[in-house]
Design a protein around this motif. Structure first.
Motif, PDB file in Angstrom:
ATOM      1  N   ALA A 163       0.827  -1.203   0.000  1.00 56.92           N
ATOM      2  CA  ALA A 163       0.000   0.000   0.000  1.00 56.92           C
ATOM      3  C   ALA A 163       0.862   1.253   0.000  1.00 56.92           C
ATOM      4  CB  ALA A 163      -0.930  -0.008   1.210  1.00 56.92           C
ATOM      5  N   ALA A 164       1.925   1.236   0.787  1.00 55.38           N
ATOM      6  CA  ALA A 164       2.839   2.379   0.835  1.00 55.38           C
ATOM      7  C   ALA A 164       3.481   2.612  -0.531  1.00 55.38           C
ATOM      8  CB  ALA A 164       3.910   2.149   1.896  1.00 55.38           C
ATOM      9  N   SER A 165       3.840   1.535  -1.200  1.00 56.60           N
ATOM     10  CA  SER A 165       4.473   1.646  -2.516  1.00 56.60           C
ATOM     11  C   SER A 165       3.514   2.232  -3.538  1.00 56.60           C
ATOM     12  CB  SER A 165       4.948   0.266  -2.985  1.00 56.60           C
ATOM     13  OG  SER A 165       5.852  -0.304  -2.071  1.00 56.60           O
ATOM     14  N   GLN A 166       2.276   1.761  -3.510  1.00 54.69           N
ATOM     15  CA  GLN A 166       1.287   2.254  -4.471  1.00 54.69           C
ATOM     16  C   GLN A 166       0.962   3.729  -4.210  1.00 54.69           C
ATOM     17  OE1 GLN A 166      -2.050  -0.354  -4.877  1.00 54.69           O
ATOM     18  NE2 GLN A 166      -3.132   0.969  -6.311  1.00 54.69           N
ATOM     19  N   ALA A 167       0.798   4.089  -2.931  1.00 56.30           N
ATOM     20  CA  ALA A 167       0.517   5.478  -2.591  1.00 56.30           C
ATOM     21  C   ALA A 167       1.683   6.380  -3.001  1.00 56.30           C
ATOM     22  CB  ALA A 167       0.251   5.606  -1.089  1.00 56.30           C
ATOM     23  N   LEU A 168       2.902   5.913  -2.744  1.00 53.62           N
ATOM     24  CA  LEU A 168       4.083   6.678  -3.128  1.00 53.62           C
ATOM     25  C   LEU A 168       4.123   6.891  -4.634  1.00 53.62           C
ATOM     26  CD1 LEU A 168       6.886   7.929  -2.540  1.00 53.62           C
ATOM     27  CD2 LEU A 168       7.837   5.617  -2.733  1.00 53.62           C
ATOM     28  N   ALA A 169       3.850   5.858  -5.402  1.00 54.74           N
ATOM     29  CA  ALA A 169       3.876   5.966  -6.860  1.00 54.74           C
ATOM     30  C   ALA A 169       2.888   7.014  -7.344  1.00 54.74           C
ATOM     31  CB  ALA A 169       3.572   4.605  -7.483  1.00 54.74           C
ATOM     32  N   HIS A 170       1.683   7.012  -6.777  1.00 60.81           N
ATOM     33  CA  HIS A 170       0.688   8.009  -7.169  1.00 60.81           C
ATOM     34  C   HIS A 170       1.110   9.409  -6.737  1.00 60.81           C
ATOM     35  CE1 HIS A 170      -2.283   5.434  -8.924  1.00 60.81           C
ATOM     36  NE2 HIS A 170      -2.424   4.698  -7.840  1.00 60.81           N
ATOM     37  N   ASP A 171       1.623   9.535  -5.512  1.00 65.65           N
ATOM     38  CA  ASP A 171       2.057  10.838  -5.010  1.00 65.65           C
ATOM     39  C   ASP A 171       3.131  11.444  -5.914  1.00 65.65           C
ATOM     40  OD1 ASP A 171       0.367  10.951  -2.831  1.00 65.65           O
ATOM     41  OD2 ASP A 171       1.834  10.126  -1.415  1.00 65.65           O
ATOM     42  N   LEU A 172       4.063  10.631  -6.364  1.00 60.17           N
ATOM     43  CA  LEU A 172       5.130  11.121  -7.222  1.00 60.17           C
ATOM     44  C   LEU A 172       4.591  11.595  -8.570  1.00 60.17           C
ATOM     45  CD1 LEU A 172       7.850   8.447  -6.428  1.00 60.17           C
ATOM     46  CD2 LEU A 172       7.933  10.876  -5.807  1.00 60.17           C
ATOM     47  N   ILE A 173       3.624  10.871  -9.106  1.00 59.92           N
ATOM     48  CA  ILE A 173       3.058  11.247 -10.409  1.00 59.92           C
ATOM     49  C   ILE A 173       2.290  12.559 -10.308  1.00 59.92           C
ATOM     50  CG2 ILE A 173       1.342  10.606 -12.141  1.00 59.92           C
ATOM     51  CD1 ILE A 173       2.236   7.672 -11.706  1.00 59.92           C
ATOM     52  N   VAL A 174       1.409  12.676  -9.309  1.00 65.08           N
ATOM     53  CA  VAL A 174       0.584  13.887  -9.217  1.00 65.08           C
ATOM     54  C   VAL A 174       1.408  15.115  -8.837  1.00 65.08           C
ATOM     55  CG1 VAL A 174      -1.479  12.566  -8.642  1.00 65.08           C
ATOM     56  CG2 VAL A 174      -0.068  13.498  -6.789  1.00 65.08           C
ATOM     57  N   SER A 175       2.593  14.896  -8.232  1.00 67.61           N
ATOM     58  CA  SER A 175       3.452  16.022  -7.884  1.00 67.61           C
ATOM     59  C   SER A 175       4.375  16.417  -9.028  1.00 67.61           C
ATOM     60  CB  SER A 175       4.290  15.684  -6.645  1.00 67.61           C
ATOM     61  OG  SER A 175       5.233  14.665  -6.933  1.00 67.61           O
ATOM     62  N   GLY A 176       4.315  15.671 -10.131  1.00 61.44           N
ATOM     63  CA  GLY A 176       5.138  15.990 -11.288  1.00 61.44           C
ATOM     64  C   GLY A 176       6.576  15.514 -11.184  1.00 61.44           C
ATOM     65  N   SER A 177       6.865  14.613 -10.248  1.00 57.04           N
ATOM     66  CA  SER A 177       8.223  14.121 -10.074  1.00 57.04           C
ATOM     67  C   SER A 177       8.621  13.179 -11.199  1.00 57.04           C
ATOM     68  CB  SER A 177       8.333  13.380  -8.730  1.00 57.04           C
ATOM     69  OG  SER A 177       9.580  12.720  -8.615  1.00 57.04           O
ATOM     70  N   LYS A 178       9.927  13.120 -11.456  1.00 58.89           N
ATOM     71  CA  LYS A 178      10.466  12.193 -12.442  1.00 58.89           C
ATOM     72  C   LYS A 178      10.740  10.814 -11.844  1.00 58.89           C
ATOM     73  CE  LYS A 178      12.746  15.988 -14.890  1.00 58.89           C
ATOM     74  NZ  LYS A 178      14.044  16.596 -15.257  1.00 58.89           N
ATOM     75  N   LEU A 179      10.560  10.672 -10.543  1.00 58.59           N
ATOM     76  CA  LEU A 179      10.809   9.396  -9.876  1.00 58.59           C
ATOM     77  C   LEU A 179       9.662   8.420 -10.119  1.00 58.59           C
ATOM     78  CD1 LEU A 179      12.050  10.675  -6.386  1.00 58.59           C
ATOM     79  CD2 LEU A 179      13.421  10.170  -8.428  1.00 58.59           C
ATOM     80  N   ARG A 180      10.011   7.146 -10.202  1.00 58.01           N
ATOM     81  CA  ARG A 180       9.004   6.108 -10.349  1.00 58.01           C
ATOM     82  C   ARG A 180       9.263   5.006  -9.322  1.00 58.01           C
ATOM     83  NH1 ARG A 180       6.974   9.723 -12.096  1.00 58.01           N
ATOM     84  NH2 ARG A 180       6.092  10.079 -14.175  1.00 58.01           N
ATOM     85  N   VAL A 181       8.301   4.090  -9.174  1.00 53.03           N
ATOM     86  CA  VAL A 181       8.321   3.105  -8.095  1.00 53.03           C
ATOM     87  C   VAL A 181       8.073   1.710  -8.645  1.00 53.03           C
ATOM     88  CG1 VAL A 181       7.254   2.380  -5.918  1.00 53.03           C
ATOM     89  CG2 VAL A 181       7.460   4.827  -6.461  1.00 53.03           C
ATOM     90  N   THR A 182       8.772   0.736  -8.091  1.00 51.70           N
ATOM     91  CA  THR A 182       8.486  -0.673  -8.345  1.00 51.70           C
ATOM     92  C   THR A 182       8.248  -1.380  -7.024  1.00 51.70           C
ATOM     93  OG1 THR A 182       9.772  -0.849 -10.401  1.00 51.70           O
ATOM     94  CG2 THR A 182       9.447  -2.879  -9.145  1.00 51.70           C
ATOM     95  N   ALA A 183       7.157  -2.121  -6.961  1.00 51.83           N
ATOM     96  CA  ALA A 183       6.880  -2.990  -5.819  1.00 51.83           C
ATOM     97  C   ALA A 183       7.291  -4.399  -6.217  1.00 51.83           C
ATOM     98  CB  ALA A 183       5.404  -2.949  -5.446  1.00 51.83           C
TER      99      ALA A 183
END
Length: 279
Positions: A163-183
């Motif tokens: 859940a933390a990974s999925q929330a982080l991935a969404h937070d990064l996208i909506v904030s315009g960050s270039k970072l991405r996440v893999t669970a």
């Protein structure tokens, strides 16, 4: 993040298993490494195996916020940047959920969940500030998708990490960050997770006579011993992680059969049923 050569990777739980395999694969890709673990001997061995790659190591208890903040300070201070963060450290505690003590759950949640959260809080703000491509890999587990008997506390920690990974991935996208996440959700892999007690803190240890009457610890240990013994080579998992980072893949399943199990579980839940045990 397709180009890894010349970039900096941080790996927790790097003294053995998947963490060591990640470190060695990243070294082969030409990355500079900051490796962390609570096992100094294993950490030193991983650094030695990495060959000519620049490697820094630091003893780090991921369940402790200050320890992880110190790791981040060292990584950014000595290496200048972090492009790939692998929150990989993890421990296993078996047994039925009702037999698990407070000490069991504090330990497992501290490493498996808070280790991820501490890594995110210590590293991600500075990774965002770099304004470069980057990636966060959280080692979850197939137990974060399929809750099973004899592993209730472990499943709780891993569902939360997913859940933390999925929330982080969404937070990064909506904030315009270039970072991405893999669970990363590995199944059985030949690691030392079945011997997690070797790194259990003394302040959370239990005397043998403190275990619940009729304790199911032995049955749980036999199950995980068998699974680990038949598991996948960690190096194979590391290769999958590199591919996932390059492809910006969020969910990484190490075994193809989990896709069918996940679909079946979803259908069963939508019908109001209790999912059966994963094959």
């Amino acid at each position: 993040m397709r180009e890894l050569s010349g970039k900096v990777a941080v790996v927790t739980g790097a003294a053995s298993g998947i963490g060591r395999a990640l470190a060695l694969r990243f070294a082969a890709e030409g990355m500079t490494l900051m490796l962390a673990d609570v096992d100094p001997g294993g950490l030193a061995e991983t650094a030695l195996l990495a060959g000519d790659t620049k490697v820094l190591t630091q003893i780090t208890d991921v369940s402790d916020e200050e320890s992880v903040l110190h790791l981040a300070d060292s990584a950014f201070g000595e290496l200048g940047a972090v492009h790939l963060l692998c929150n990989n450290a993890g421990v296993f505690q078996g047994g039925h959920l009702w037999t698990r003590t407070r000490e069991d759950l504090v330990w497992v949640l501290g490493v498996n969940l808070w280790g991820v959260l501490h890594g995110v809080n210590a590293f991600v703000p500075r990774m965002i500030e770099q304004d470069t491509e980057g990636h966060i890999v959280n080692t979850v587990s197939v137990a974060g998708l399929f809750a099973a008997p004899w592993a209730g506390g472990y499943a709780v920690s891993k569902y939360a990490a997913l859940a933390a990974s999925q929330a982080l991935a969404h937070d990064l996208i909506v904030s315009g960050s270039k970072l991405r996440v893999t669970a990363l959700c590995p199944g059985a892999v030949r690691t030392r997770i079945n011997h997690s007690e070797r790194v259990r803190p003394l302040d959370l240890a239990l005397a043998p006579d403190a275990l619940p009457a009729g304790s199911d610890d032995l049955a749980a240990q036999e199950r995980i011993d068998a699974a680990v013994g038949e598991g996948m080579d960690p190096a194979e998992v590391a290769g999958m992680v590199v591919d996932a980072v390059r492809e910006q893949r969020f969910l990484l399943l190490t075994h193809p059969e989990y896709e069918k199990s996940l679909r079946l579980q979803t259908e069963t839940l939508l019908s109001g049923g209790l999912p059966g045990l994963r094959a």
